[in-house]
Design a protein around this motif. Sequence first.
Motif, PDB file in Angstrom:
ATOM      1  N   GLY A   1     -12.306 -39.218 -17.155  1.00 33.50           N
ATOM      2  CA  GLY A   1     -11.479 -38.523 -16.178  1.00 33.50           C
ATOM      3  C   GLY A   1     -12.335 -37.792 -15.166  1.00 33.50           C
ATOM      4  N   PRO A   2     -11.700 -37.199 -14.167  1.00 31.16           N
ATOM      5  CA  PRO A   2     -12.450 -36.570 -13.078  1.00 31.16           C
ATOM      6  C   PRO A   2     -13.034 -35.211 -13.428  1.00 31.16           C
ATOM      7  N   GLY A   3     -12.517 -34.552 -14.447  1.00 26.14           N
ATOM      8  CA  GLY A   3     -13.002 -33.213 -14.796  1.00 26.14           C
ATOM      9  C   GLY A   3     -12.266 -32.131 -14.027  1.00 26.14           C
ATOM     10  N   LYS A   4     -12.663 -30.887 -14.303  1.00 21.52           N
ATOM     11  CA  LYS A   4     -11.988 -29.745 -13.686  1.00 21.52           C
ATOM     12  C   LYS A   4     -12.496 -29.434 -12.290  1.00 21.52           C
ATOM     13  N   ILE A   5     -13.581 -30.053 -11.875  1.00 19.38           N
ATOM     14  CA  ILE A   5     -14.085 -29.847 -10.515  1.00 19.38           C
ATOM     15  C   ILE A   5     -13.640 -31.046  -9.685  1.00 19.38           C
ATOM     16  N   SER A   6     -12.333 -31.128  -9.466  1.00 21.06           N
ATOM     17  CA  SER A   6     -11.761 -32.253  -8.730  1.00 21.06           C
ATOM     18  C   SER A   6     -10.416 -31.846  -8.148  1.00 21.06           C
ATOM     19  N   LEU A   7     -10.003 -32.578  -7.137  1.00 18.65           N
ATOM     20  CA  LEU A   7      -8.667 -32.340  -6.575  1.00 18.65           C
ATOM     21  C   LEU A   7      -7.583 -32.696  -7.586  1.00 18.65           C
ATOM     22  N   ASP A   8      -7.833 -33.709  -8.393  1.00 15.18           N
ATOM     23  CA  ASP A   8      -6.847 -34.074  -9.421  1.00 15.18           C
ATOM     24  C   ASP A   8      -6.514 -32.877 -10.305  1.00 15.18           C
ATOM     25  N   TYR A   9      -7.530 -32.156 -10.739  1.00 13.28           N
ATOM     26  CA  TYR A   9      -7.317 -31.012 -11.625  1.00 13.28           C
ATOM     27  C   TYR A   9      -6.545 -29.909 -10.901  1.00 13.28           C
ATOM     28  N   PHE A  10      -6.958 -29.594  -9.669  1.00 14.58           N
ATOM     29  CA  PHE A  10      -6.287 -28.517  -8.936  1.00 14.58           C
ATOM     30  C   PHE A  10      -4.841 -28.865  -8.612  1.00 14.58           C
ATOM     31  N   ILE A  11      -4.586 -30.112  -8.289  1.00 15.30           N
ATOM     32  CA  ILE A  11      -3.206 -30.536  -8.030  1.00 15.30           C
ATOM     33  C   ILE A  11      -2.384 -30.469  -9.312  1.00 15.30           C
ATOM     34  N   SER A  12      -2.967 -30.909 -10.431  1.00 15.27           N
ATOM     35  CA  SER A  12      -2.215 -30.856 -11.690  1.00 15.27           C
ATOM     36  C   SER A  12      -1.926 -29.422 -12.106  1.00 15.27           C
ATOM     37  N   ILE A  13      -2.860 -28.495 -11.897  1.00 13.40           N
ATOM     38  CA  ILE A  13      -2.619 -27.085 -12.202  1.00 13.40           C
ATOM     39  C   ILE A  13      -1.512 -26.533 -11.306  1.00 13.40           C
ATOM     40  N   PHE A  14      -1.525 -26.909 -10.037  1.00 15.19           N
ATOM     41  CA  PHE A  14      -0.481 -26.470  -9.109  1.00 15.19           C
ATOM     42  C   PHE A  14       0.888 -26.999  -9.553  1.00 15.19           C
ATOM     43  N   LEU A  15       0.939 -28.285  -9.904  1.00 15.25           N
ATOM     44  CA  LEU A  15       2.217 -28.873 -10.324  1.00 15.25           C
ATOM     45  C   LEU A  15       2.714 -28.256 -11.624  1.00 15.25           C
ATOM     46  N   LEU A  16       1.806 -27.971 -12.549  1.00 11.47           N
ATOM     47  CA  LEU A  16       2.204 -27.315 -13.798  1.00 11.47           C
ATOM     48  C   LEU A  16       2.733 -25.911 -13.542  1.00 11.47           C
ATOM     49  N   SER A  17       2.055 -25.172 -12.660  1.00 11.20           N
ATOM     50  CA  SER A  17       2.486 -23.794 -12.388  1.00 11.20           C
ATOM     51  C   SER A  17       3.844 -23.772 -11.689  1.00 11.20           C
ATOM     52  N   ARG A  18       4.148 -24.767 -10.888  1.00 17.47           N
ATOM     53  CA  ARG A  18       5.466 -24.847 -10.244  1.00 17.47           C
ATOM     54  C   ARG A  18       6.572 -25.029 -11.275  1.00 17.47           C
ATOM     55  N   ASN A  19       6.229 -25.659 -12.390  1.00 13.55           N
ATOM     56  CA  ASN A  19       7.209 -25.872 -13.453  1.00 13.55           C
ATOM     57  C   ASN A  19       7.159 -24.780 -14.512  1.00 13.55           C
ATOM     58  N   GLY A  20       6.393 -23.728 -14.249  1.00 11.51           N
ATOM     59  CA  GLY A  20       6.331 -22.608 -15.168  1.00 11.51           C
ATOM     60  C   GLY A  20       5.490 -22.861 -16.406  1.00 11.51           C
ATOM     61  N   ARG A  21       4.602 -23.818 -16.350  1.00  4.64           N
ATOM     62  CA  ARG A  21       3.729 -24.125 -17.491  1.00  4.64           C
ATOM     63  C   ARG A  21       2.286 -23.888 -17.081  1.00  4.64           C
ATOM     64  N   ASP A  22       1.441 -23.666 -18.070  1.00  5.59           N
ATOM     65  CA  ASP A  22       0.012 -23.589 -17.770  1.00  5.59           C
ATOM     66  C   ASP A  22      -0.686 -24.735 -18.493  1.00  5.59           C
ATOM     67  N   GLU A  23      -1.961 -24.896 -18.209  1.00  4.79           N
ATOM     68  CA  GLU A  23      -2.669 -26.066 -18.738  1.00  4.79           C
ATOM     69  C   GLU A  23      -2.758 -26.050 -20.248  1.00  4.79           C
ATOM     70  N   TYR A  24      -2.824 -24.893 -20.850  1.00 14.00           N
ATOM     71  CA  TYR A  24      -2.932 -24.813 -22.318  1.00 14.00           C
ATOM     72  C   TYR A  24      -1.642 -25.252 -22.996  1.00 14.00           C
ATOM     73  N   GLU A  25      -0.507 -24.904 -22.399  1.00 10.64           N
ATOM     74  CA  GLU A  25       0.767 -25.377 -22.939  1.00 10.64           C
ATOM     75  C   GLU A  25       0.868 -26.897 -22.825  1.00 10.64           C
ATOM     76  N   GLU A  26       0.431 -27.403 -21.704  1.00 16.33           N
ATOM     77  CA  GLU A  26       0.506 -28.851 -21.472  1.00 16.33           C
ATOM     78  C   GLU A  26      -0.413 -29.596 -22.444  1.00 16.33           C
ATOM     79  N   MET A  27      -1.578 -29.061 -22.695  1.00 13.78           N
ATOM     80  CA  MET A  27      -2.522 -29.719 -23.601  1.00 13.78           C
ATOM     81  C   MET A  27      -2.015 -29.669 -25.041  1.00 13.78           C
ATOM     82  N   ALA A  28      -1.178 -28.703 -25.375  1.00  9.44           N
ATOM     83  CA  ALA A  28      -0.617 -28.649 -26.720  1.00  9.44           C
ATOM     84  C   ALA A  28       0.325 -29.828 -26.961  1.00  9.44           C
ATOM     85  N   ASP A  29       0.939 -30.350 -25.908  1.00  9.62           N
ATOM     86  CA  ASP A  29       1.830 -31.487 -26.017  1.00  9.62           C
ATOM     87  C   ASP A  29       1.079 -32.797 -26.204  1.00  9.62           C
ATOM     88  N   VAL A  30      -0.155 -32.847 -25.805  1.00 10.64           N
ATOM     89  CA  VAL A  30      -0.924 -34.099 -25.838  1.00 10.64           C
ATOM     90  C   VAL A  30      -1.415 -34.398 -27.217  1.00 10.64           C
TER      91      VAL A  30
END
Length: 169
Positions: A140-169
């Motif tokens: 994957g691209p890692g956390k130093i990428s636009l993919d990561y920043f966009i995914s964090i933005f999209l998660l925050s819009r839905n009221g979730r953070d990355e740790y909650e999302e990773m718990a689902d994986v």
Amino acid sequence: MSRLLNPIAFTFVKCTGFTYSNLSRLFIRLFVGVMFMQFGIRHLVSFDALADNFPTIFDWSSQDCLIIMIVIEIVCSLFIMIGFLTRIFVIPPILTMVAAEHYILNKLVPQISIWGLDSTDPGYLPIMFIGIFLFIILAGPGKISLDYFISIFLLSRNGRDEYEEMADV
């Protein structure tokens, strides 16, 4: 003996236990992006010389194949370097490198057998790129990428953070 073992053990643990995976993934993306882009720039600069004898596929003209190759080499390299839709934009370069490897081994240099490849043969370059691109798909691209920043933005819009999302994986 114990005093000698402690610095060795400390060094071993420190050298193997700490990783810089996000920085490493940024480095590999930048490295492969620059290396792949330089082929696109070379093709663009010498377009007139290559347009008539560039390898073809699917019965397309040499000029069409060259234009497609330049677009793939430059556009995909840029997106890989900035880390935007990285896993998607790695697929076209993989396909072009598979085609290049096929062309090198079967048409360009017919006297080279698969068993005779050495470090000076051109067949290793596409394989090297394929390996690096496959690593990027897997890691994957890692956390130093636009993919990561966009995914964090999209998660925050839905009221979730990355740790909650990773718990689902």
